[in-house]
Write an enzyme that holds these catalytic residues in place. Structure first.
Site, PDB file in Angstrom:
ATOM      1  N   HIS A 143       0.806  -1.218   0.000  1.00 32.63           N
ATOM      2  CA  HIS A 143       0.000   0.000   0.000  1.00 32.63           C
ATOM      3  C   HIS A 143       0.840   1.270   0.000  1.00 32.63           C
ATOM      4  O   HIS A 143       0.332   2.360  -0.263  1.00 32.63           O
ATOM      5  CB  HIS A 143      -1.009  -0.005   1.159  1.00 32.63           C
ATOM      6  CG  HIS A 143      -0.428   0.200   2.517  1.00 32.63           C
ATOM      7  ND1 HIS A 143      -0.050  -0.837   3.345  1.00 32.63           N
ATOM      8  CD2 HIS A 143      -0.171   1.329   3.229  1.00 32.63           C
ATOM      9  CE1 HIS A 143       0.395  -0.361   4.487  1.00 32.63           C
ATOM     10  NE2 HIS A 143       0.340   0.949   4.437  1.00 32.63           N
ATOM     11  N   ASP A 173       0.457  -7.703   1.573  1.00 30.72           N
ATOM     12  CA  ASP A 173       0.764  -6.278   1.672  1.00 30.72           C
ATOM     13  C   ASP A 173       2.271  -6.038   1.630  1.00 30.72           C
ATOM     14  O   ASP A 173       2.801  -5.234   2.392  1.00 30.72           O
ATOM     15  CB  ASP A 173       0.160  -5.666   2.939  1.00 30.72           C
ATOM     16  CG  ASP A 173       0.220  -4.134   2.917  1.00 30.72           C
ATOM     17  OD1 ASP A 173       0.199  -3.557   1.816  1.00 30.72           O
ATOM     18  OD2 ASP A 173       0.300  -3.527   4.004  1.00 30.72           O
ATOM     19  N   GLY A 254       3.208   6.453   7.931  1.00 26.78           N
ATOM     20  CA  GLY A 254       4.563   6.701   7.440  1.00 26.78           C
ATOM     21  C   GLY A 254       5.527   5.627   7.889  1.00 26.78           C
ATOM     22  O   GLY A 254       6.573   5.418   7.275  1.00 26.78           O
ATOM     23  N   ASN A 255       5.201   4.924   8.995  1.00 28.28           N
ATOM     24  CA  ASN A 255       6.005   3.785   9.438  1.00 28.28           C
ATOM     25  C   ASN A 255       5.783   2.556   8.553  1.00 28.28           C
ATOM     26  O   ASN A 255       6.518   1.567   8.673  1.00 28.28           O
ATOM     27  CB  ASN A 255       5.672   3.399  10.886  1.00 28.28           C
ATOM     28  CG  ASN A 255       6.448   4.196  11.910  1.00 28.28           C
ATOM     29  OD1 ASN A 255       5.872   4.889  12.734  1.00 28.28           O
ATOM     30  ND2 ASN A 255       7.769   4.124  11.856  1.00 28.28           N
ATOM     31  N   SER A 256       4.769   2.608   7.697  1.00 32.62           N
ATOM     32  CA  SER A 256       4.457   1.472   6.831  1.00 32.62           C
ATOM     33  C   SER A 256       5.698   1.011   6.071  1.00 32.62           C
ATOM     34  O   SER A 256       6.345   1.808   5.402  1.00 32.62           O
ATOM     35  CB  SER A 256       3.394   1.867   5.798  1.00 32.62           C
ATOM     36  OG  SER A 256       2.302   2.492   6.396  1.00 32.62           O
ATOM     37  N   LEU A 314      -4.956 -25.822  -0.820  1.00 34.11           N
ATOM     38  CA  LEU A 314      -5.437 -27.174  -0.560  1.00 34.11           C
ATOM     39  C   LEU A 314      -6.819 -27.379  -1.167  1.00 34.11           C
ATOM     40  O   LEU A 314      -7.136 -28.476  -1.643  1.00 34.11           O
ATOM     41  CB  LEU A 314      -5.472 -27.432   0.946  1.00 34.11           C
ATOM     42  CG  LEU A 314      -5.714 -28.860   1.406  1.00 34.11           C
ATOM     43  CD1 LEU A 314      -4.654 -29.806   0.830  1.00 34.11           C
ATOM     44  CD2 LEU A 314      -5.715 -28.933   2.930  1.00 34.11           C
ATOM     45  N   GLY A 315      -7.640 -26.327  -1.143  1.00 32.40           N
ATOM     46  CA  GLY A 315      -8.966 -26.430  -1.749  1.00 32.40           C
ATOM     47  C   GLY A 315     -10.057 -26.810  -0.774  1.00 32.40           C
ATOM     48  O   GLY A 315     -10.952 -27.588  -1.117  1.00 32.40           O
ATOM     49  N   MET A 318     -13.204 -23.948   5.502  1.00 32.05           N
ATOM     50  CA  MET A 318     -12.942 -24.479   6.838  1.00 32.05           C
ATOM     51  C   MET A 318     -13.335 -23.492   7.925  1.00 32.05           C
ATOM     52  O   MET A 318     -13.562 -22.310   7.678  1.00 32.05           O
ATOM     53  CB  MET A 318     -11.450 -24.790   6.961  1.00 32.05           C
ATOM     54  CG  MET A 318     -10.566 -23.584   6.687  1.00 32.05           C
ATOM     55  SD  MET A 318      -8.840 -24.009   6.431  1.00 32.05           S
ATOM     56  CE  MET A 318      -8.211 -22.437   5.829  1.00 32.05           C
TER      57      MET A 318
END
Length: 418
Positions: A143, A173, A254-256, A314-315, A318
């Site tokens: 982002h 992300d 801003g720490n992202s 895995l499909g 759950m």
């Protein structure tokens, strides 16, 4: 807060459009302002009895040597890693409002503009993690770079470089940027996040509120090594659950993309999100989240190689075993009392490994290879540690009996989510 809906937010980079937010640091000096001494004041002063004030010799105040000798563990860790933490500046073309001089609307959104046509849209952080002969690689949040027409990288010494996007992954992300390596001096090292413990001291390094505060450091502890939080993108679109590390080190816009490091100066996570508020308006502090380094390393290796992440699936649909009542665990699933963790298969998807293996509704998966599966996050982590085409061993319970089977991971998340 059980009745409140929590709001999980990825830590936004500092937004920088025309009306930039500025913080003013204001010192207020309080004093008494008079308009002069009146007649009453002079008469009053005349009635005071004079007194003698003896002024002795003054001794200048001096600073003493600090009693803290040598560098603290936190200072050593910061000095080891801070040079590898950078500011990531996202440049975009701002759409014109109205018509240009030829009477035509300029809303094409073209990304082919020259740098002079671009403006800073946002600022975040990044970590230099690899250097080859002529190229250095930086990990940041997806982002932070999203929508960029151009990326500028500000090194800790003030050097500014042009970054090239290598690849992005919206689900985790994460994103990888490359720059020329001739100006790069420091490279960060990743630590095994599975070895991090609650209560361990950590430092968050980055550019809160943008590059004006680049290489800021905050200190805290690890509050939890694995949390499952509902992640959303910048538009509020759900991205499912993310497995993150919780810390009370201050993480701000801003720490992202910045580094969460241990006291050895090793990166244990990439700062990504924080719990900002709840629907009741309750103020929340000290709840920041970072992507664990083991997940980061797995993702960035794929982004470097392919520019995208191809996740094995895995499909199965759950639910966590902990969401099932004790009565249903005993009567419906027929599980032994010793089984306290796992995921319950609710359905399987055609043409996936789950179908090939023969998994059925109400099977309870407890292991992938030799890794215990306590919840859906553990299952995803175990699967994502493999690549498509790998063969894995699944341990599961059916009607109270433990079964195992091997299956090849032939499906990907993108295929089954079409």
């Amino acid at each position: 807060m059980t009745d409140e809906k929590k709001k999980w937010l990825r830590v936004s980079p500092k937004k920088m459009w025309n009306n930039s937010t500025k913080i003013a640091l204001i010192a207020v000096v309080a004093g008494v302002v008079g308009g002069g001494a009146g007649a009453y004041g002079l008469q009053y002063l005349d009635t005071l009895t004079p007194s003698t004030v003896t002024v002795g010799s003054t001794t200048p105040v001096k600073v003493a040597d600090t009693n803290v000798k040598g560098e603290s563990a936190a200072t050593k860790a910061f000095n080891k890693t801070s040079g590898a933490v950078v500011s990531v500046i996202n440049l975009q073309k701002q759409k014109a409002s109205g018509l240009d001089i030829f009477g035509e609307s300029d809303d094409s959104g073209s990304s082919s503009s020259s740098s002079s046509d671009l403006e800073t849209a946002s600022e975040g952080s990044g970590v230099i993690y690899k250097k080859t002969d002529d190229t250095a690689y930086i990990v940041t949040n997806n982002h932070v770079v999203e929508g960029a027409s151009e990326l500028q990288i500000l090194l800790s010494d003030g050097t500014k470089l042009t970054g090239t996007l290598v690849g992005t992954d919206n689900i985790s992300d994460l994103a990888v940027i490359k720059v020329k390596a001739d100006k790069i001096k420091d490279v960060a090292q990743f630590a095994n996040s599975n070895e991090v413990q609650p209560g361990e001291t950590v430092l968050a390094i980055g550019s809160p509120l943008g590059s004006d505060y680049a290489t800021s450091v905050t200190e805290g502890i690890i509050s939890a090594t694995k949390r499952e939080v509902a992640a959303t993108d910048e538009n509020g679109t759900s991205l499912g659950k993310a497995t993150v590390m919780q810390t009370d080190a201050a993480i701000n816009p801003g720490n992202s993309g910045g580094a969460l490091i241990n006291l050895a100066g090793q990166v244990v996570g990439i700062n990504s999100m924080k719990l900002s508020s709840s629907t009741s308006g309750t103020s929340v502090e000290g709840m920041g989240f970072a992507i664990p380094s083991n997940i980061v390393v797995n993702i960035i290796n794929q982004l470097e190689k392919d520019g995208k992440v191809d996740r094995p699936a895995l499909g199965v649909k759950m639910v966590d075993l902990t969401s099932v009542s004790a009565a249903d665990q005993k009567d419906t699933l027929k599980l032994p009392e010793s089984v306290t963790g796992g995921v319950v298969v609710m359905s399987t998807i055609d043409n996936t490994p789950a179908k090939t293996l023969g998994l059925k509704k109400y099977d309870v998966i407890t292991k992938v290879d030799d890794k215990d599966v306590a919840n859906s996050g553990d299952l995803r982590d175990a699967l994502y540690s493999h690549k498509t085409g790998d063969t894995v061993k699944i341990t599961y319970y059916r009607d109270g009996k433990i079964l195992t089977g091997e299956v090849k991971l032939t499906a990907t998340t993108s295929e089954i989510n079409k």
